[in-house]
Enzyme design. Structure first.
Site, PDB file in Angstrom:
ATOM      1  N   ASN A   1       0.816  -1.199   0.000  1.00 32.85           N
ATOM      2  CA  ASN A   1       0.000   0.000   0.000  1.00 32.85           C
ATOM      3  C   ASN A   1       0.859   1.262   0.000  1.00 32.85           C
ATOM      4  OD1 ASN A   1      -1.889   1.994   0.307  1.00 32.85           O
ATOM      5  ND2 ASN A   1      -2.803   1.189   2.179  1.00 32.85           N
ATOM      6  N   ASP A   2       1.481   1.569   1.124  1.00 33.54           N
ATOM      7  CA  ASP A   2       2.252   2.806   1.242  1.00 33.54           C
ATOM      8  C   ASP A   2       3.313   2.962   0.149  1.00 33.54           C
ATOM      9  OD1 ASP A   2       0.856   3.618   3.474  1.00 33.54           O
ATOM     10  OD2 ASP A   2       2.270   2.709   4.884  1.00 33.54           O
ATOM     11  N   VAL A   3       3.910   1.848  -0.255  1.00 34.66           N
ATOM     12  CA  VAL A   3       5.012   1.940  -1.224  1.00 34.66           C
ATOM     13  C   VAL A   3       4.530   2.292  -2.629  1.00 34.66           C
ATOM     14  CG1 VAL A   3       6.482   0.341   0.056  1.00 34.66           C
ATOM     15  CG2 VAL A   3       4.991  -0.549  -1.732  1.00 34.66           C
TER      16      VAL A   3
ATOM     17  N   ALA B   1       1.726   3.529   7.560  1.00 35.56           N
ATOM     18  CA  ALA B   1       2.075   4.900   7.910  1.00 35.56           C
ATOM     19  C   ALA B   1       0.844   5.712   8.311  1.00 35.56           C
ATOM     20  CB  ALA B   1       2.799   5.574   6.756  1.00 35.56           C
TER      21      ALA B   1
END
Lengths: 132, 468
Positions: free
Chosen positions: B395-397, B436
């Site tokens: 997700n965050d990446v 995050a």
């Protein structure tokens, strides 16, 4: 040339050499204790720093895909601490020290065998397309 | 130390360097690992042959090697590849504890190592001993916490309390005072107080660090285990320990650096911990921000249809794939798509997974050829002409906010440019934000289709649809 002259010159040279040798000896005697104290540590420190550089360069050349096996291998080789544990278990006079040595050998061995074998397992999985 | 032993240690050091060197390519890596094993065998045998070893001692050593080696071999053969990070953490703790034991042995029997006599050890050796002891103890307790977090026996959430950093700093100063007092007096009590305080410090240093920061923590503890070995090497004046410790220490430090760079965070920031502690606001599908267009959810059949007609597909796996154990079925999907004529490759973010290179091992285990798996810099230009990006468990990446939104917690983090692909599939359980705690705006883009459900189940359904 007069053999006597040569003999005298040779004698003078020999005397000079002897004096120098004595001087060198005296110097060595004064330096030795200092060197004996400082040298081992400085030598070890030199080796340590050079090894850090070697490690730095070698590890940057490791492909990111193999970073997990890298941890496995470094884990296994850091267990070379087993050498210290073996010395304690085999040489120590005190029973306590021997016991600590034994515990050290045991823990480090878990790591040596575990680390190398799990790395081998990981690496055996990495196959290229050609090999299928 | 005899010349022969020194020579054997030199050979072992070189073999260890070659073991690391071999890892520059998968082809040479297996031989490298073999070099490492030979080096270790040489080191152990050479030490056993040192003069002065008595029979009882040798028996004790062999017993230790057999018991420990048996346990190690058993565990290494049984461990699931998804559980690799916790195994590595557990192994680090053992190196740390072994360092503590060797330091204790050297303290109680300094004669065996030529550093003085009991009760009168050279001050320089006491300094080195306390360093090896403290680093070893910190490595031990820190790795135990990392193990518990990675293994799910302890919550991955950061544990924070008031005055935490002050407490750690105070304990650090206290440790320094104890070391100075120990060097001055050489007392038994102070030796064990240093050990206890270092155990506490290792524990306190790792508890505030959250689950997804574990790649950094594991690398860092890897580094510590090396420094601990080097510290013991200085204590007992052993070159092999010093060289190997330096190699391992440098390796772990570089890995920590790469992991931090992969998150665009400083090591200090990671160590202070608490990142993502307010993460995990779960919203219903489609119910993200009120002012946004609703997300487009699709079925596995839709996804299968689109992928069947795609030429170029890039799979972006994350930790979620490992949790769902979906790597095998992902490869099955890729095989079917390749049969349809598509080109399939995999994009790995540096911090994907719970340890460096974790995703690569999982994909390799599922028989994905390593030449189809690419690093971030390598694959990012490829997204622009990809038809499909299949994001599974990441997700965050992939969050473009890292490039544009300066106020975002992940701003500056290098990301995979999945949004450039014609169609982006997100396999996710729900709309929860990533670790995050940042919402991924990609979910709301017109070219994104959400595939809600378990990563393995969704991919299986796609495989079934493709087979039809």
């Amino acid at each position: 040339m007069n053999p006597n002259v040569i003999a005298v010159e040779a004698q003078a040279l020999a005397d000079r050499a002897q004096a120098l040798a004595l001087q060198a000896r005296a110097m060595a005697d004064t330096v030795a204790p200092v060197a004996a104290a400082a040298e081992p540590f400085l030598l070890l420190l030199t080796i340590f720093l050079l090894a850090c550089f070697v490690g730095y360069h070698v590890v940057w050349s490791v492909t990111p895909a193999l970073h997990s096996p890298l941890m496995g291998v470094t884990n296994a080789i850091s267990s070379v601490i087993v050498v210290g544990a073996i010395l304690a278990a085999g040489l120590a006079e005190s029973g306590v020290a021997r016991f600590f040595g034994f515990l050290g050998v045991m823990l480090a061995s878990v790591n040596i065998f575990g680390g190398f074998l799990v790395t081998r397992r990981m690496l055996s999985m990495f196959q290229s397309k050609k090999k299928g | 130390m005899t010349t022969l032993t020194t020579l054997a240690y030199l050979v072992a050091s070189v073999l260890f360097i070659l073991a690391l060197r071999g890892l520059s390519h998968p082809e040479t890596s297996r031989r490298g690992n073999l070099f490492g094993m030979i080096g270790m065998a040489i080191a152990i045998v050479a030490t056993l042959l040192r003069p002065g070893m008595d029979l009882g001692g040798v028996a004790l050593i062999i017993a230790g090697l057999v018991i420990g080696g048996g346990i190690g071999a058993y565990v290494a053969g049984r461990i699931q590849m998804t559980a690799l990070p916790q195994l590595v953490a557990a192994f680090h703790s053992l190196v740390g504890m072994a360092a503590v034991f060797v330091a204790a042995a050297a303290f109680y029997s300094p004669e065996s190592f030529g550093i003085g006599v009991r009760g009168d050890i050279k001050p320089a050796s006491l300094v080195e001993m306390s360093l090896g002891l403290a680093i070893g103890a910190i490595t031990f307790s820190g790795s135990v916490i990392a193990f518990l977090k990675l293994d799910g026996r302890m919550s991955g959430a950061p544990i924070l309390f008031k005055g935490q950093h002050m407490l750690n700093a105070a304990l650090g100063v206290l440790l320094l005072v104890l070391v100075i007092a120990f060097v001055a007096t050489g007392s038994d009590l102070l030796f064990w107080m240093i050990a206890l305080l270092s155990f506490a410090l290792g524990f306190l240093l790792i508890i505030p660090i959250g689950g997804a920061d574990m790649p950094v923590v594991v690398s860092m503890l890897n580094s510590y285990s090396g420094w601990a070995a080097a510290g013991i090497g200085f204590t007992i004046g052993n070159l092999l320990l010093i060289v190997t410790g330096a190699l391992v220490g440098a390796s772990g430090a570089i890995l920590s650096y790469i992991m931090c760079k992969g998150m665009n965070r400083s090591i200090i920031n990671v160590l202070l911990g608490g990142f993502g502690s307010d993460a995990g606001g779960v919203a219903a599908p489609g119910g993200g921000a009120a002012d946004r267009a609703p997300v487009k959810a699709g079925s596995p059949e839709d996804a299968a249809y689109i992928m069947k007609n795609a030429q170029k597909i890039i799979v972006v796996p994350g930790y979620g794939m490992a949790v769902a154990q979906a790597q095998q079925v992902v490869r099955e999907m890729a095989d079917l798509l390749k049969k349809e004529g598509a080109e399939v490759s995999y994009a790995i973010h540096p911090v994907a997974g719970r340890m460096p290179g974790h995703m690569n091992v999982l994909l390799a285990e599922a028989n994905v050829p390593y030449d189809e798996v690419h690093e971030l810099e390598e694959i990012n230009p490829e997204f622009a002409d990809a038809d499909v990006a299949y994001v599974i468990g990441a997700n965050d990446v992939t969050n473009p906010a890292a490039k544009t939104d300066k106020s975002s917690a992940i701003y500056g983090m290098p990301i995979l440019d999945v949004e450039r692909a014609k169609t982006v599939f997100f396999v996710k359980r729900g709309m929860a934000s990533g670790y995050a705690g940042v919402e991924n705006e990609l979910f709301f883009r017109p070219n994104t289709m959400m595939l809600f459900g378990d990563a393995k189940k969704v991919t299986q359904e796609i495989v079934q649809a493709l087979q039809r």
